[in-house]
Scaffold this active site. Structure first.
Site, PDB file in Angstrom:
ATOM      1  N   CYS A   1     -27.309  -6.915   2.303  1.00  0.00           N
ATOM      2  CA  CYS A   1     -28.047  -7.936   1.559  1.00  0.00           C
ATOM      3  C   CYS A   1     -29.011  -7.238   0.625  1.00  0.00           C
ATOM      4  O   CYS A   1     -29.194  -6.023   0.689  1.00  0.00           O
ATOM      5  CB  CYS A   1     -28.840  -8.803   2.526  1.00  0.00           C
ATOM      6  SG  CYS A   1     -27.839  -9.550   3.808  1.00  0.00           S
TER       7      CYS A   1
ATOM      8  N   ARG B   1     -25.297  -6.632  -4.023  1.00  0.00           N
ATOM      9  CA  ARG B   1     -25.347  -6.322  -2.593  1.00  0.00           C
ATOM     10  C   ARG B   1     -24.956  -7.525  -1.745  1.00  0.00           C
ATOM     11  O   ARG B   1     -24.690  -7.368  -0.541  1.00  0.00           O
ATOM     12  CB  ARG B   1     -26.763  -5.885  -2.191  1.00  0.00           C
ATOM     13  CG  ARG B   1     -27.311  -4.694  -2.965  1.00  0.00           C
ATOM     14  CD  ARG B   1     -28.744  -4.416  -2.560  1.00  0.00           C
ATOM     15  NE  ARG B   1     -28.814  -4.055  -1.166  1.00  0.00           N
ATOM     16  CZ  ARG B   1     -28.646  -2.812  -0.710  1.00  0.00           C
ATOM     17  NH1 ARG B   1     -28.389  -1.845  -1.561  1.00  0.00           N
ATOM     18  NH2 ARG B   1     -28.687  -2.555   0.576  1.00  0.00           N
TER      19      ARG B   1
ATOM     20  N   TRP C   1     -25.631 -11.353   2.118  1.00  0.00           N
ATOM     21  CA  TRP C   1     -24.225 -11.086   2.386  1.00  0.00           C
ATOM     22  C   TRP C   1     -24.067 -11.370   3.865  1.00  0.00           C
ATOM     23  O   TRP C   1     -24.417 -10.587   4.726  1.00  0.00           O
ATOM     24  CB  TRP C   1     -23.862  -9.637   2.083  1.00  0.00           C
ATOM     25  CG  TRP C   1     -22.450  -9.335   2.431  1.00  0.00           C
ATOM     26  CD1 TRP C   1     -21.980  -8.761   3.575  1.00  0.00           C
ATOM     27  CD2 TRP C   1     -21.295  -9.652   1.657  1.00  0.00           C
ATOM     28  NE1 TRP C   1     -20.610  -8.698   3.545  1.00  0.00           N
ATOM     29  CE2 TRP C   1     -20.165  -9.230   2.387  1.00  0.00           C
ATOM     30  CE3 TRP C   1     -21.114 -10.242   0.418  1.00  0.00           C
ATOM     31  CZ2 TRP C   1     -18.872  -9.380   1.919  1.00  0.00           C
ATOM     32  CZ3 TRP C   1     -19.826 -10.396  -0.053  1.00  0.00           C
ATOM     33  CH2 TRP C   1     -18.726  -9.968   0.693  1.00  0.00           C
TER      34      TRP C   1
ATOM     35  N   ASN D   1     -32.192  -7.079   6.054  1.00  0.00           N
ATOM     36  CA  ASN D   1     -30.878  -6.553   5.666  1.00  0.00           C
ATOM     37  C   ASN D   1     -30.428  -5.634   6.792  1.00  0.00           C
ATOM     38  O   ASN D   1     -31.119  -4.668   7.121  1.00  0.00           O
ATOM     39  CB  ASN D   1     -30.991  -5.763   4.359  1.00  0.00           C
ATOM     40  CG  ASN D   1     -29.719  -4.974   4.056  1.00  0.00           C
ATOM     41  OD1 ASN D   1     -28.635  -5.384   4.436  1.00  0.00           O
ATOM     42  ND2 ASN D   1     -29.892  -3.824   3.424  1.00  0.00           N
ATOM     43  N   GLY D   2     -29.305  -5.935   7.425  1.00  0.00           N
ATOM     44  CA  GLY D   2     -28.845  -5.107   8.541  1.00  0.00           C
ATOM     45  C   GLY D   2     -28.225  -5.977   9.619  1.00  0.00           C
ATOM     46  O   GLY D   2     -27.953  -7.162   9.397  1.00  0.00           O
TER      47      GLY D   2
ATOM     48  N   GLU E   1       0.081   2.211   0.629  1.00  0.00           N
ATOM     49  CA  GLU E   1      -1.264   1.944   0.106  1.00  0.00           C
ATOM     50  C   GLU E   1      -1.644   2.950  -0.982  1.00  0.00           C
ATOM     51  O   GLU E   1      -2.190   2.590  -2.022  1.00  0.00           O
ATOM     52  CB  GLU E   1      -2.292   1.961   1.246  1.00  0.00           C
ATOM     53  CG  GLU E   1      -3.735   1.778   0.839  1.00  0.00           C
ATOM     54  CD  GLU E   1      -4.043   0.492   0.091  1.00  0.00           C
ATOM     55  OE1 GLU E   1      -5.134   0.402  -0.494  1.00  0.00           O
ATOM     56  OE2 GLU E   1      -3.167  -0.409   0.034  1.00  0.00           O
TER      57      GLU E   1
ATOM     58  N   LYS F   1      -2.651   1.956  -4.820  1.00  0.00           N
ATOM     59  CA  LYS F   1      -3.915   2.360  -5.459  1.00  0.00           C
ATOM     60  C   LYS F   1      -3.641   3.012  -6.822  1.00  0.00           C
ATOM     61  O   LYS F   1      -4.282   2.714  -7.820  1.00  0.00           O
ATOM     62  CB  LYS F   1      -4.708   3.320  -4.562  1.00  0.00           C
ATOM     63  CG  LYS F   1      -5.304   2.627  -3.341  1.00  0.00           C
ATOM     64  CD  LYS F   1      -6.552   1.862  -3.610  1.00  0.00           C
ATOM     65  CE  LYS F   1      -6.439   0.366  -3.741  1.00  0.00           C
ATOM     66  NZ  LYS F   1      -5.852  -0.435  -2.749  1.00  0.00           N
TER      67      LYS F   1
ATOM     68  N   GLU G   1      -2.421   0.381  -9.344  1.00  0.00           N
ATOM     69  CA  GLU G   1      -3.448  -0.602  -9.717  1.00  0.00           C
ATOM     70  C   GLU G   1      -4.414  -0.088 -10.780  1.00  0.00           C
ATOM     71  O   GLU G   1      -4.764  -0.796 -11.709  1.00  0.00           O
ATOM     72  CB  GLU G   1      -4.305  -0.944  -8.503  1.00  0.00           C
ATOM     73  CG  GLU G   1      -3.742  -1.950  -7.556  1.00  0.00           C
ATOM     74  CD  GLU G   1      -4.819  -2.346  -6.559  1.00  0.00           C
ATOM     75  OE1 GLU G   1      -5.487  -3.352  -6.797  1.00  0.00           O
ATOM     76  OE2 GLU G   1      -5.006  -1.605  -5.569  1.00  0.00           O
TER      77      GLU G   1
ATOM     78  N   HIS H   1      18.463   8.170   1.703  1.00  0.00           N
ATOM     79  CA  HIS H   1      19.328   6.995   1.538  1.00  0.00           C
ATOM     80  C   HIS H   1      19.233   6.433   0.119  1.00  0.00           C
ATOM     81  O   HIS H   1      19.601   5.292  -0.124  1.00  0.00           O
ATOM     82  CB  HIS H   1      18.948   5.927   2.574  1.00  0.00           C
ATOM     83  CG  HIS H   1      19.039   6.432   3.975  1.00  0.00           C
ATOM     84  ND1 HIS H   1      20.222   6.753   4.597  1.00  0.00           N
ATOM     85  CD2 HIS H   1      18.055   6.742   4.866  1.00  0.00           C
ATOM     86  CE1 HIS H   1      19.985   7.209   5.821  1.00  0.00           C
ATOM     87  NE2 HIS H   1      18.677   7.215   6.010  1.00  0.00           N
TER      88      HIS H   1
ATOM     89  N   LYS I   1     -10.196  -9.580  -8.439  1.00  0.00           N
ATOM     90  CA  LYS I   1     -10.599  -9.149  -7.103  1.00  0.00           C
ATOM     91  C   LYS I   1     -10.103 -10.121  -6.040  1.00  0.00           C
ATOM     92  O   LYS I   1      -9.687  -9.732  -4.947  1.00  0.00           O
ATOM     93  CB  LYS I   1     -12.126  -9.032  -7.029  1.00  0.00           C
ATOM     94  CG  LYS I   1     -12.650  -8.561  -5.692  1.00  0.00           C
ATOM     95  CD  LYS I   1     -12.142  -7.157  -5.383  1.00  0.00           C
ATOM     96  CE  LYS I   1     -12.448  -6.668  -3.989  1.00  0.00           C
ATOM     97  NZ  LYS I   1     -11.731  -5.470  -3.632  1.00  0.00           N
TER      98      LYS I   1
HETATM   99  C1  AGP Z   1      -5.929  -4.282  -3.490  1.00  0.00           C
HETATM  100  O1  AGP Z   1      -6.569  -3.205  -4.040  1.00  0.00           O
HETATM  101  C2  AGP Z   1      -5.840  -5.450  -4.383  1.00  0.00           C
HETATM  102  N1  AGP Z   1      -7.102  -5.859  -4.832  1.00  0.00           N
HETATM  103  C3  AGP Z   1      -5.005  -6.593  -3.829  1.00  0.00           C
HETATM  104  O2  AGP Z   1      -3.732  -6.109  -3.511  1.00  0.00           O
HETATM  105  C4  AGP Z   1      -5.589  -7.262  -2.588  1.00  0.00           C
HETATM  106  O3  AGP Z   1      -5.480  -6.435  -1.485  1.00  0.00           O
HETATM  107  C5  AGP Z   1      -4.821  -8.560  -2.311  1.00  0.00           C
HETATM  108  O4  AGP Z   1      -4.966  -9.404  -3.421  1.00  0.00           O
HETATM  109  C6  AGP Z   1      -5.322  -9.248  -1.045  1.00  0.00           C
HETATM  110  O5  AGP Z   1      -6.655  -9.604  -1.182  1.00  0.00           O
HETATM  111  P1  AGP Z   1      -7.494 -10.090   0.093  1.00  0.00           P
HETATM  112  O6  AGP Z   1      -7.527  -8.985   1.078  1.00  0.00           O
HETATM  113  O7  AGP Z   1      -8.827 -10.436  -0.466  1.00  0.00           O
HETATM  114  O8  AGP Z   1      -6.785 -11.299   0.640  1.00  0.00           O
END
Ligand code: AGP
Length: 610
Positions: free
Chosen positions: A2, A27, A73, A99-100, A483, A487, A490, A506, A605
């Site tokens: 927070c 935050r 938060w 905050n904590g 993953e 990354k 993305e 394969h 996001k």
């Molecule tokens: C990951 O870096 C991306 N931002 C995206 O794949 C994300 O993981 C996906 O949209 C799921 O989001 P969520 O975990 O908020 O549900």
């Protein structure tokens, strides 16, 4: 995480607090509030939503010379007016912002209830207000009451307290959460970080753990919680606000990668029982039997959260011996899934707002099976629409590319595995104790990786012009390869694919030549010997090999030009470490290619459309 701010001086505290809170909104931004000393009484105003909503509430009818403010938060209690800070004691004469996380808040609350205190909120913080009230009634001294109260507290805090009984002081204390005091002319400020006070002063004192400060408009005195005076020189700030919000890092993504020692610690905080070798999660307490006796887990998620779910499948099937199905949430409801009695559906989501995941869990609910959540944002739609669940406590994740949320999701999946396997007696207490002990060591091991990034940056420099990348892993680290590839895609816009390493022969091995870098996760675990031969297959076709390894042995040195060594840990915990060099590699690649790391093209996001 927070944002907190306090002011005492001649300026209008409302203005100073609101401006400071806006600076701290990165935050936490799910609710906000202030407490002002007006006409010798404490006036509290708070609201769910952003600081701008609080600003409207304040209008220009409130003015005060001393006040405290908070932007939240949520960790305990969903974002609403009652749970927003500041919180007060029974008399309303003591107000606190915090905050904590107070780990032993429920035991303290039980004690205070038995002493006749009444509580308004579900938060851990309100317990502090009543605990201070309890000591104030005995000492009639605010600083002493705060100090004595904190002696009973387990957990982390950055807090500021004000009281109408002592209208000329603010009392602040810190353990684990940041606090900085701003020294002004006939005014002083306190805040979570300097971004909230830098417009008023660049002379600051950083509080250290287990310290308490008494702040008046003309003076600041510092002590430790054992009532010993502490001397500390003020520092002069030279950096600008944006730098502060990013904690001195160039991007939120890099800041969040570097927060992982703390965020993994927060995911485990108050949930590990060392002696019993088991975990304890308040959010699952009422459904523990259901979880333990489940016939099958079905995990729904998207993107990075889906990769975490896949890691969860490996560890839960291996230790808890429970069948686990992992579904792309976006596919789940359109394939008319078969769900049966005894099934439990889990929804994993950082934001808690991803519509694909939400729609899928609603489908599961319609089919009448229990749905539990593993979520970061407290009070989010998925958190509210699931029957029970676990918050991952990773704090706000600003960078679009998810990093710290992933490792905290893995931490929580390991906690669930520990609980279910121990309860189902498919894991012994000894095994449980060994895993718990290693969980305590993880934050430090993550820090070791973060302290050695030079080589990773050099590899990024060498391969920044690549057009394609392959990521390869086996077992519990196959999802980590997925993953790593995500990354890179993305944020650097380089085409990348993740594969189980043995799957290469394969088909995908046809892609291998000197222009196709292949990143292997080759840790010294049950798949080590096998993955060495997969590396040989790629080397034999002139592929460029980059390896994430534990302390490399001769065999690996002969095979790979680029070896990034990470500390060893238990196989089921290793994805929490092995993903970090991959996060950093994609970060440095993107920076070197001049990409917008925090807000990559075409992405959001939180994906709230289907
Ligand atoms: C990951 O870096 C991306 N931002 C995206 O794949 C994300 O993981 C996906 O949209 C799921 O989001 P969520 O975990 O908020 O549900």
């Amino acid at each position: 995480m927070c944002g907190i701010v306090g002011y005492i001086g001649d300026k209008d505290a409302c203005e100073v607090l609101v401006e400071g809170l806006k600076r701290l909104e990165y935050r936490g931004y799910d609710s906000a509030g202030v407490a002002l000393l007006m006409d010798s009484r404490i006036k509290v105003l708070k609201t769910p939503g952003k600081v701008s909503k609080l600003e409207k509430m304040l209008g220009d009818s409130h003015s005060a010379k001393i006040g405290i403010g908070h932007t939240r938060w949520a960790t305990h209690g969903e974002p609403n007016t009652v749970n927003a800070h500041p919180h007060t004691d029974c008399t309303g004469n003591i107000a606190i912002i915090h905050n904590g996380i107070i780990e032993n808040y429920s035991a303290l609350k039980t004690k205070l209830l038995s002493l006749g205190h009444t509580f308004k909120s579900q938060t851990d913080t309100e317990v502090l207000a009543h605990l201070i009230e309890e000591f104030y009634s005995r000492t009639k001294n605010l600083e002493m009451a705060v100090r004595l109260a904190l002696k009973d507290v387990d957990g982390t805090f950055g807090l500021v307290v004000m009281s109408s009984n002592e209208p000329d002081i603010l009392v602040a204390a810190r353990r684990g959460s940041p606090l900085v005091i701003g020294l002004g002319e006939s005014e002083n400020l306190i805040a979570s970080d300097a971004s909230a006070l830098i417009r008023h002063t660049r002379n600051v004192i950083y509080m250290h753990d287990n310290e308490i400060a008494v702040i008046t408009r003309d003076n600041v005195s510092l002590k430790n919680l054992d009532d010993e005076a502490v001397e500390r020189d003020a520092e002069h700030l030279t950096f600008d606000i944006e730098q502060i919000e990013k904690g001195g890092f160039a991007h939120f993504m890099l800041k969040e990668i570097n927060e992982q020692p703390e965020t993994v610690l927060n995911a485990f905080r108050g949930r590990l029982m060392d002696d019993e070798g088991i975990s304890n999660m308040g959010g699952l307490r009422d459904v523990e039997d259901k979880v333990t006796n489940a016939r099958r887990f079905v995990i729904l998620a998207c993107g990075t959260s889906w990769h975490a779910a896949l890691v969860g499948k490996y560890i839960l099937e291996q230790y808890a011996k429970i069948p686990v199905e992992v579904d792309y949430a976006s596919e789940f409801r359109y394939r008319n899934p078969v769900l049966m009695d005894g099934d439990i559906v889990w929804a994993i989501s950082q934001s808690g707002e991803t519509l694909d995941t939400l729609a899928a869990l609603r489908e599961a609910r319609v089919k009448g099976v229990p749905v539990y959540g593993i979520v970061n944002v407290v009070g989010s739609t998925i958190a509210r629409e699931t029957d029970a669940g676990v918050y991952i406590h990773a704090g706000p994740e600003i960078g679009v590319a998810s990093t710290k949320a992933f490792t905290s999701q893995l931490a929580v999946l390991n906690l669930i595995n520990l609980l279910v396997a121990r309860k189902r007696k498919t894991m012994t207490a000894e095994q449980g104790r060994e895993i718990v002990a290693e969980m305590h060591r993880l934050p430090e091991k993550i820090q070791q990786i973060l302290d050695n990034t030079v080589q990773i940056e050099a590899i990024a420099e060498e391969f920044k012009e690549s057009r394609n990348f392959l990521y390869l892993g086996r077992g519990v680290n196959f999802p980590v390869a997925l993953e790593g590839a995500l990354k890179l895609k993305e944020i650097s816009y380089i085409h990348a694919e993740g594969y189980p390493a043995a799957e290469m022969k394969h088909g995908p091995i046809a892609l291998i030549d000197e222009n196709m870098p292949a990143v292997f996760i080759a840790l010294r675990d049950s798949t080590y010997d096998k993955i060495l031969s997969n590396i040989q297959e790629v080397r034999a076709r002139k592929g460029n090999v980059i390896v994430i390894a534990n302390e490399a042995d001769g065999r690996l040195r002969d095979l790979a030009e680029h070896i990034i060594e990470i500390p060893e840990t238990l196989e089921i915990l290793s994805p929490i470490l092995s993903v970090i060099p991959l996060q950093l590699l994609s970060y440095y690649m993107a920076v070197k290619r001049g990409c917008n790391v925090d807000q990559p093209r075409n992405l959001a996001k939180s994906v709230t459309v289907e």
